[in-house]
Write a protein that holds these residues in place. Structure first.
Motif, PDB file in Angstrom:
ATOM      1  N   THR A  80      49.541  42.702  24.462  1.00 14.99           N
ATOM      2  CA  THR A  80      49.809  41.484  23.693  1.00 14.99           C
ATOM      3  C   THR A  80      49.012  40.293  24.210  1.00 14.99           C
ATOM      4  N   PHE A  81      49.046  40.085  25.514  1.00 14.63           N
ATOM      5  CA  PHE A  81      48.427  38.900  26.087  1.00 14.63           C
ATOM      6  C   PHE A  81      47.058  39.169  26.690  1.00 14.63           C
ATOM      7  N   GLY A  82      46.730  40.424  26.899  1.00 15.32           N
ATOM      8  CA  GLY A  82      45.456  40.787  27.500  1.00 15.32           C
ATOM      9  C   GLY A  82      45.553  40.774  29.016  1.00 15.32           C
ATOM     10  N   ILE A  83      44.591  41.380  29.642  1.00 17.64           N
ATOM     11  CA  ILE A  83      44.561  41.435  31.100  1.00 17.64           C
ATOM     12  C   ILE A  83      44.336  40.044  31.683  1.00 17.64           C
ATOM     13  N   ASN A  84      43.790  39.141  30.891  1.00 18.15           N
ATOM     14  CA  ASN A  84      43.531  37.782  31.368  1.00 18.15           C
ATOM     15  C   ASN A  84      44.803  36.995  31.639  1.00 18.15           C
ATOM     16  N   LEU A  85      45.943  37.567  31.260  1.00 16.58           N
ATOM     17  CA  LEU A  85      47.220  36.926  31.558  1.00 16.58           C
ATOM     18  C   LEU A  85      47.357  36.716  33.058  1.00 16.58           C
ATOM     19  N   PHE A  86      46.871  37.682  33.827  1.00 17.03           N
ATOM     20  CA  PHE A  86      47.016  37.627  35.270  1.00 17.03           C
ATOM     21  C   PHE A  86      45.755  37.123  35.966  1.00 17.03           C
ATOM     22  N   PHE A  87      44.588  37.497  35.456  1.00 17.53           N
ATOM     23  CA  PHE A  87      43.329  37.174  36.124  1.00 17.53           C
ATOM     24  C   PHE A  87      42.408  36.401  35.182  1.00 17.53           C
ATOM     25  N   ASN A  88      42.791  35.178  34.862  1.00 20.16           N
ATOM     26  CA  ASN A  88      41.976  34.377  33.975  1.00 20.16           C
ATOM     27  C   ASN A  88      40.939  33.574  34.768  1.00 20.16           C
ATOM     28  N   LYS A  89      40.113  32.832  34.060  1.00 20.02           N
ATOM     29  CA  LYS A  89      39.035  32.070  34.706  1.00 20.02           C
ATOM     30  C   LYS A  89      39.578  31.027  35.677  1.00 20.02           C
ATOM     31  N   ASP A  90      40.695  30.404  35.327  1.00 16.65           N
ATOM     32  CA  ASP A  90      41.292  29.410  36.220  1.00 16.65           C
ATOM     33  C   ASP A  90      41.714  30.043  37.536  1.00 16.65           C
ATOM     34  N   TRP A  91      42.271  31.249  37.462  1.00 18.56           N
ATOM     35  CA  TRP A  91      42.656  31.971  38.671  1.00 18.56           C
ATOM     36  C   TRP A  91      41.436  32.265  39.522  1.00 18.56           C
ATOM     37  N   GLU A  92      40.337  32.689  38.889  1.00 14.60           N
ATOM     38  CA  GLU A  92      39.110  32.993  39.621  1.00 14.60           C
ATOM     39  C   GLU A  92      38.591  31.755  40.344  1.00 14.60           C
ATOM     40  N   LYS A  93      38.600  30.628  39.663  1.00 16.98           N
ATOM     41  CA  LYS A  93      38.113  29.383  40.282  1.00 16.98           C
ATOM     42  C   LYS A  93      38.971  29.002  41.483  1.00 16.98           C
ATOM     43  N   ARG A  94      40.289  29.136  41.346  1.00 15.32           N
ATOM     44  CA  ARG A  94      41.185  28.801  42.458  1.00 15.32           C
ATOM     45  C   ARG A  94      40.955  29.710  43.657  1.00 15.32           C
ATOM     46  N   LYS A  95      40.767  31.011  43.406  1.00 11.73           N
ATOM     47  CA  LYS A  95      40.540  31.955  44.502  1.00 11.73           C
ATOM     48  C   LYS A  95      39.209  31.677  45.200  1.00 11.73           C
ATOM     49  N   VAL A  96      38.164  31.380  44.448  1.00 16.55           N
ATOM     50  CA  VAL A  96      36.866  31.057  45.047  1.00 16.55           C
ATOM     51  C   VAL A  96      37.007  29.817  45.917  1.00 16.55           C
ATOM     52  N   GLN A  97      37.693  28.802  45.395  1.00 17.36           N
ATOM     53  CA  GLN A  97      37.889  27.568  46.169  1.00 17.36           C
ATOM     54  C   GLN A  97      38.716  27.850  47.417  1.00 17.36           C
ATOM     55  N   GLN A  98      39.722  28.695  47.314  1.00 20.68           N
ATOM     56  CA  GLN A  98      40.551  29.046  48.469  1.00 20.68           C
ATOM     57  C   GLN A  98      39.705  29.706  49.552  1.00 20.68           C
ATOM     58  N   TYR A  99      38.851  30.647  49.167  1.00 18.19           N
ATOM     59  CA  TYR A  99      38.016  31.328  50.157  1.00 18.19           C
ATOM     60  C   TYR A  99      36.987  30.388  50.769  1.00 18.19           C
ATOM     61  N   LEU A 100      36.454  29.479  49.964  1.00 18.44           N
ATOM     62  CA  LEU A 100      35.524  28.483  50.509  1.00 18.44           C
ATOM     63  C   LEU A 100      36.225  27.584  51.519  1.00 18.44           C
ATOM     64  N   ASP A 101      37.447  27.183  51.195  1.00 20.06           N
ATOM     65  CA  ASP A 101      38.222  26.339  52.104  1.00 20.06           C
ATOM     66  C   ASP A 101      38.518  27.080  53.406  1.00 20.06           C
ATOM     67  N   GLU A 102      38.849  28.362  53.297  1.00 21.56           N
ATOM     68  CA  GLU A 102      39.131  29.158  54.502  1.00 21.56           C
ATOM     69  C   GLU A 102      37.893  29.285  55.372  1.00 21.56           C
ATOM     70  N   GLN A 103      36.741  29.481  54.737  1.00 22.74           N
ATOM     71  CA  GLN A 103      35.503  29.597  55.494  1.00 22.74           C
ATOM     72  C   GLN A 103      35.156  28.291  56.181  1.00 22.74           C
ATOM     73  N   ASN A 104      35.389  27.166  55.504  1.00 22.39           N
ATOM     74  CA  ASN A 104      35.105  25.859  56.092  1.00 22.39           C
ATOM     75  C   ASN A 104      36.048  25.567  57.252  1.00 22.39           C
ATOM     76  N   ASP A 105      37.283  26.036  57.167  1.00 27.90           N
ATOM     77  CA  ASP A 105      38.240  25.823  58.240  1.00 27.90           C
ATOM     78  C   ASP A 105      37.886  26.640  59.474  1.00 27.90           C
ATOM     79  N   ASN A 106      37.277  27.796  59.268  1.00 30.84           N
ATOM     80  CA  ASN A 106      36.927  28.673  60.385  1.00 30.84           C
ATOM     81  C   ASN A 106      35.633  28.256  61.090  1.00 30.84           C
ATOM     82  N   LEU A 107      34.877  27.359  60.506  1.00 30.59           N
ATOM     83  CA  LEU A 107      33.604  26.920  61.135  1.00 30.59           C
ATOM     84  C   LEU A 107      33.814  25.898  62.192  1.00 30.59           C
TER      85      LEU A 107
END
Length: 107
Positions: A80-107
């Motif tokens: 009904t809602f598609g697989i994007n219900l769970f993994f939409n573009k907004d989710w992808e952007k948030r995860k990328v930003q989270q990993y970038l933030d984690e990498q910056n914190d570890n430097l």
């Protein structure tokens, strides 16, 4: 190549989508009502057979139907809602930003 739709075709597509969503929510409501009723019957039946309330309530056999019917509900939700219900573009952007933030914190 993207297809151009007329207003009437857009309306028909939107109406079909709303009908699918409506059917999903009705199915979900039936799932909850029926399984709650069946679980209550199973628990009372176990108590009549001599189990305590806690034993009957925490007996996983009383909830198997929730699991199996739930698989069907999950597939209907994806349909009904598609697989994007769970993994939409907004989710992808948030995860990328989270990993970038984690990498910056570890430097």
């Amino acid at each position: 190549m993207q297809r151009e739709y007329t207003q009437e075709q857009k309306y028909i597509l939107a109406r079909k989508r709303v009908e699918r969503i409506s059917k999903f929510y009705k199915h979900l409501a039936i799932y909850l009502a029926v399984n709650t009723f069946l679980s209550a019957i199973f628990i009372v039946g176990d108590m009549n057979d001599g189990d305590t309330f806690n034993q009957a309530f925490f007996n996983y056999h009383n909830y198997k139907i929730w699991f199996y019917w739930g698989i069907g509900i999950a597939f209907q939700a994806i349909n009904t809602f598609g697989i994007n219900l769970f993994f939409n573009k907004d989710w992808e952007k948030r995860k990328v930003q989270q990993y970038l933030d984690e990498q910056n914190d570890n430097l």
